[in-house]
Design an enzyme around this catalytic site. Structure first.
Site, PDB file in Angstrom:
ATOM      1  N   LYS A 138       1.008  -1.131  -0.015  1.00  0.00           N
ATOM      2  CA  LYS A 138      -0.022   0.027   0.020  1.00  0.00           C
ATOM      3  C   LYS A 138       0.997   1.338  -0.122  1.00  0.00           C
ATOM      4  CE  LYS A 138      -3.458   2.428   2.672  1.00  0.00           C
ATOM      5  NZ  LYS A 138      -4.559   2.122   3.800  1.00  0.00           N
TER       6      LYS A 138
ATOM      7  N   GLU B 191       7.502  -6.614   0.901  1.00  0.00           N
ATOM      8  CA  GLU B 191       6.121  -6.352   1.933  1.00  0.00           C
ATOM      9  C   GLU B 191       5.430  -7.709   1.707  1.00  0.00           C
ATOM     10  OE1 GLU B 191       5.009  -4.751   4.296  1.00  0.00           O
ATOM     11  OE2 GLU B 191       5.846  -2.672   4.077  1.00  0.00           O
TER      12      GLU B 191
ATOM     13  N   LYS C  83      -2.301  -1.756  -3.813  1.00  0.00           N
ATOM     14  CA  LYS C  83      -3.206  -0.429  -3.940  1.00  0.00           C
ATOM     15  C   LYS C  83      -2.249   0.853  -4.071  1.00  0.00           C
ATOM     16  CE  LYS C  83      -5.943   1.681  -0.550  1.00  0.00           C
ATOM     17  NZ  LYS C  83      -6.161   1.731   1.058  1.00  0.00           N
TER      18      LYS C  83
ATOM     19  N   TYR D 126     -15.161   1.144  -6.878  1.00  0.00           N
ATOM     20  CA  TYR D 126     -16.264   1.653  -6.492  1.00  0.00           C
ATOM     21  C   TYR D 126     -17.202   1.358  -7.863  1.00  0.00           C
ATOM     22  CZ  TYR D 126     -13.648   3.294  -2.714  1.00  0.00           C
ATOM     23  OH  TYR D 126     -12.887   3.768  -1.770  1.00  0.00           O
TER      24      TYR D 126
END
Ligand code: PBG
Length: 327
Positions: free
Chosen positions: A194, A232, A247, A312
């Site tokens: 992220k 990560e 993201k 979305y």
């Protein structure tokens, strides 16, 4: 000149192009974020995310029905509490806003897949994703609070918990508390990669979660870095993450491709609020073909290697897939 090789042969008709598509999409791979706010009988638009509303738990069935109509069955829940404090205690309250939302969804659509965002920024008075010591976010004391939030989600009926705070070691902390409390079957979908992105702006307006002071660069990743993403992801896999999230999506296609190549578990890409807002705004101005750009962005993300797409625009994309416009 040798024109025996003619790639155009496979582009001659819609049927031919559909036959040879390399990327296939399914509505099953789409996840729709939902903003749940405290209160009764509230459904209010988010100005920076046209078409997206915040719902009180009792009005959530409206969002679920619209999604069902489109063919979307998976949701990512965010809470917008009325009260905040320094520790973000609303994040793990039995009757917290997300916990109420989970139960409301369970009642209305028992078969829906409920993923919850686990973070403190919506619940802390200072707006950071962990507890503060002096002016910086203190990693280790934040871990048990995140674990407690994840446990409260599982107890309320969440299917998957998704930590987005970017503290080191939080996947392990969450896994061990869930296991201790008997939730061995609940997967952790980790926001492993992220970035500290400017693309989160509209979300912070929607969730009221912008940090009061400072920024998130002390814990979210620097977007100059590519190899660090693999590190990560490896760390989270070592802590037994069941799925990984990258993201944002559109500014991270290289990263999605890297993580898809190394990950033994499903990889989700999150098309974040700023990506949605840009497409909507340019579309509303007549500057781009909104539907075309939406479809192309989604396909590009799957083409890069994503298995799951958090967006979305999930409902609209599910309809586009059904119509055969994409996938
Ligand atoms: C919580 C969280 C954020 C987003 C998802 N989870 C905001 C942030 O990190 O500031 C962003 C989602 C979006 O922009 O759509 N930490």
């Amino acid at each position: 000149m040798n024109l025996s090789d003619r790639p155009r042969r496979l582009r001659r008709s819609p049927a031919m192009r559909r036959l040879v598509r390399e990327t296939r999409l399914s509505a099953d791979a789409l996840v729709l974020p939902l903003f749940i706010r405290e209160g009764v009988n509230v459904r209010e638009p988010v100005p920076s995310l046209p078409g997206i509303d915040r719902y009180s738990p009792d009005r959530l069935p409206e969002a679920l029905d619209a999604a069902a109509e489109a063919g979307v069955n998976s949701f990512l829940l965010f809470g917008i509490p009325n009260r905040k404090d320094a520790e973000g205690s609303g994040a793990w309250a039995y009757d917290g806003v997300v916990q109420q939302g989970i139960r409301a969804i369970r009642r209305h659509r028992p078969d829906a897949l409920v993923v919850t965002d686990v973070c403190l920024c919506e619940y802390t008075s200072h707006g950071h994703c962990g507890v503060l010591r002096d002016d910086s976010v203190d990693n280790d004391p934040t871990l048990p609070i995140l674990a407690r939030a994840a446990l409260s989600h599982a107890r309320a009926g969440a299917d998957v918990v998704a930590p987005s705070d970017m503290m080191d070691g939080r996947v392990a902390a969450i896994r061990s508390l869930l296991d201790e409390e008997g939730f061995t079957e609940i997967p952790v979908m980790s926001y492993a990669v992220k970035y500290a992105s400017a693309f989160y702006g509209p979300f912070r307006e929607a969730a009221g979660s912008a940090p009061g002071k400072g920024d998130r660069r002390g814990y979210q990743m620097d977007w100059h870095n590519r190899r660090e993403a693999v590190r990560e992801a490896e760390l989270d896999l070592g802590e037994h993450a069941d799925m990984l999230i990258v993201k944002p999506a559109l500014s991270c296609l290289d990263i999605i491709s890297d993580i898809a190549a190394m990950s033994p578990v499903p990889v989700a890409a999150y098309s974040v609020s700023g990506e949605y807002a840009m497409i909507k705004a340019a579309g509303q101005n007549g500057w781009i073909d909104e539907y075309g750009v939406l479809c192309e962005s989604a396909v590009a993300t799957f083409r890069a290697g994503a298995d799951i797409y958090i967006t979305y625009s999930a409902n609209e994309l599910a309809q586009a897939i059904r119509k055969g416009d994409i996938g």
